[in-house]
Design a protein around this motif. Sequence first.
Motif, mmCIF file in Angstrom:
data_model
loop_
_atom_site.group_PDB
_atom_site.id
_atom_site.type_symbol
_atom_site.label_atom_id
_atom_site.label_comp_id
_atom_site.label_asym_id
_atom_site.label_seq_id
_atom_site.Cartn_x
_atom_site.Cartn_y
_atom_site.Cartn_z
ATOM 1 N N VAL A 47 36.447 48.397 40.003
ATOM 2 C CA VAL A 47 35.906 47.235 40.716
ATOM 3 C C VAL A 47 36.932 46.097 40.703
ATOM 4 O O VAL A 47 37.144 45.429 41.706
ATOM 5 N N ARG A 48 37.596 45.899 39.562
ATOM 6 C CA ARG A 48 38.603 44.847 39.461
ATOM 7 C C ARG A 48 39.722 45.068 40.479
ATOM 8 O O ARG A 48 40.281 44.117 41.023
ATOM 9 N N ALA A 49 40.030 46.347 40.719
ATOM 10 C CA ALA A 49 41.054 46.650 41.720
ATOM 11 C C ALA A 49 40.520 46.394 43.131
ATOM 12 O O ALA A 49 41.182 45.772 43.951
ATOM 13 N N LEU A 50 39.294 46.842 43.388
ATOM 14 C CA LEU A 50 38.765 46.808 44.759
ATOM 15 C C LEU A 50 38.454 45.407 45.259
ATOM 16 O O LEU A 50 38.476 45.156 46.454
ATOM 17 N N ILE A 51 38.166 44.479 44.345
ATOM 18 C CA ILE A 51 37.811 43.125 44.779
ATOM 19 C C ILE A 51 38.974 42.478 45.540
ATOM 20 O O ILE A 51 38.781 41.577 46.348
ATOM 21 N N GLU B 232 33.548 31.037 43.095
ATOM 22 C CA GLU B 232 33.306 32.068 44.113
ATOM 23 C C GLU B 232 33.669 33.444 43.585
ATOM 24 O O GLU B 232 32.931 34.412 43.754
ATOM 25 N N ALA B 233 34.844 33.492 42.934
ATOM 26 C CA ALA B 233 35.329 34.772 42.423
ATOM 27 C C ALA B 233 34.355 35.340 41.399
ATOM 28 O O ALA B 233 34.069 36.538 41.400
ATOM 29 N N GLN C 87 32.999 40.487 33.930
ATOM 30 C CA GLN C 87 32.959 39.616 35.104
ATOM 31 C C GLN C 87 34.257 38.810 35.232
ATOM 32 O O GLN C 87 34.826 38.712 36.320
ATOM 33 N N GLU C 88 34.736 38.268 34.119
ATOM 34 C CA GLU C 88 35.983 37.494 34.161
ATOM 35 C C GLU C 88 37.165 38.381 34.543
ATOM 36 O O GLU C 88 38.067 37.955 35.265
ATOM 37 N N ASN C 89 37.150 39.621 34.064
ATOM 38 C CA ASN C 89 38.199 40.558 34.428
ATOM 39 C C ASN C 89 38.246 40.784 35.925
ATOM 40 O O ASN C 89 39.311 40.748 36.526
ATOM 41 N N VAL C 90 37.071 41.027 36.503
ATOM 42 C CA VAL C 90 37.025 41.328 37.928
ATOM 43 C C VAL C 90 37.388 40.086 38.743
ATOM 44 O O VAL C 90 38.083 40.164 39.748
ATOM 45 N N GLY D 69 41.713 38.597 39.560
ATOM 46 C CA GLY D 69 42.643 38.790 40.681
ATOM 47 C C GLY D 69 42.515 37.723 41.760
ATOM 48 O O GLY D 69 43.460 36.976 42.012
ATOM 49 N N PRO D 70 41.332 37.606 42.390
ATOM 50 C CA PRO D 70 41.165 36.595 43.439
ATOM 51 C C PRO D 70 41.440 35.172 42.949
ATOM 52 O O PRO D 70 41.920 34.337 43.709
ATOM 53 N N THR D 71 41.178 34.905 41.659
ATOM 54 C CA THR D 71 41.402 33.553 41.141
ATOM 55 C C THR D 71 42.884 33.232 41.062
ATOM 56 O O THR D 71 43.319 32.181 41.537
#
Lengths: 282, 295
Positions: A164-168, A128-129, A111-114, A117-119
Amino acid sequence: MVKNTAKAAKKGAISIKNVTKVYDPGGVNVMAVDNCSMEIAGGEVCMIVGPSGCGKTTLLNAIAGFHSITEGSIEVDGELLCGPTKPKAEQGADRMVVFQHGALFPWKTLQENVAYGPTVQKAMSSGEAMDKAGQMLAEAGLGSFIKKFPGEVSSGMARRAEIVRALINNPKVLLLDEPYRAMDALTKQIMHESLLETYDRTGVTIFFITHDLEEAIFLGDKVHIVTTRPCQLKKTVEVNIPRPRSYETQSSEEFRKLLDEVNEAVHEEAVKAFKAGERELA
Amino acid sequence: MDSTTVKASETSTTSAPQGFDMVMYRIKKHFTRVDPYLTIIGIFLWLFAYWVLCEGLKIWRFDKLPGPVAISKDWFSTTPFQGISIFTQEYYDHIVVSCRRILIAFGLATSLGVPLGLFMGWSRSIRDFVFPIIELLRPIPILAWVPLSILLLPGFEGPVIFLATLASFFVTTLNAMLGVDSIDEEYFRAAGCLGSSRWDVFVNVVVPGALPFIFTGLQISIGVAWFSLVAAEMVSGDLGLGYLIVDAYMNNVTVPMVIAMITLGFIGYFSSACVRAVGNKLMEWHVKELNQQGR
């Protein structure tokens, strides 16, 4: 957060124009890519196939902004990434890379990995992220593993989480460098289905390097076969098998025919590469 | 119902033991293996060999040393013959002084060495600037610094702490730097792709990625700190376990000498274990990853 739908699917056209890359390790110039041109439409799944060490990864690294190019230019959606005045592209979240060996941070949970990016891009607050990351992981079937570290889950799960980490980040382009190389055939099947499902949902442009010809045809809209070093475009095979594709597609007549066509072209290059290797070592 | 279904239903109804039961289960499990017995036998064999040499057969030269019986008699006596036992205040004074010095020295070395090493690994220019000097100073044996430190710093405390800090600082710095070098290039690339600033990379990739090396370094460095502390206390000291050893030797009382040595062994073991425990707490991911690999 708006989901990428048909409208967004037009984004992410990559245009590679006359790109040349010369490495010079120890004073000896090695030409990895020679005058290579390729047009990839937005929302297309573009598979790159070619012999080992032929310069495919060099091309990917140039698009991602890890390496500079010597000549030529690369554009995404008409915007210059790198060219004569700017040899190295800037790294950015519009082009996300999924690495050959997997590069989820082992010290962060899935979860932290995904959410990372947004963070760091300050696109979302960290709360939120994290929520969004949990939700997206659950959609990818990883809901019960979000608190696990990458070292605790199987390689297939880790690879799914990495996508998923990329797509977020809502990228225009997903760059994959042999992401399923070290996987067994059964896991690979599941990975393919999951990637196709993701593609159908998001319509992101996919630039996918592989050695696996069946994988190339099963996933791709176009299969670009490149020559042995220096890398040039040898042949493009269009795959007109309709989507959504299922695993049975692979046993169809059409699929077999395409496979033969690709195989022939690749084999020729592989033989050349092998002979060149023998010469180099002799 | 046949026997297999009975078994299956039994196992499905038994839940994992909780709390105290779990502790008892773990202990029981531990003693079903062979290694705890080997450890116990090993300790007794060593003690026995020591006793045979010093007290049993009184071999030539070994007869000058106090054996295990003589030592334990004094160590646990309320009226120790040679002045040091677990009931004398003096014993604890020495321990407290040494421990306090180690805490200060190790704390200083860690808080200076870890950041410096990380920055050296992270930034080429910082490394070019600092690394040659560190590499030049590092091979100088810590005892060679003794005269200089006595000239430089006043009192007993200053030189002793300085020497222990210095020794442990070099180890910590070098390991932190190598820790950054050990991080796979792909993590930096991934972080760049995801839109990290240079500082984000430092906090989220450099620091956690270097942690396993840092803690390996800290375990070595606390050992080195003890080593140089005792050496320094022997040369220039007023109190402390190192001083106790030399002082006992000078006054020809051998029992306190050996007691101080054994005490150093126990405290050193304990301090390494503490560092390891903190490391495992901070690197849960690493511990779990190793567990997954069956290590």
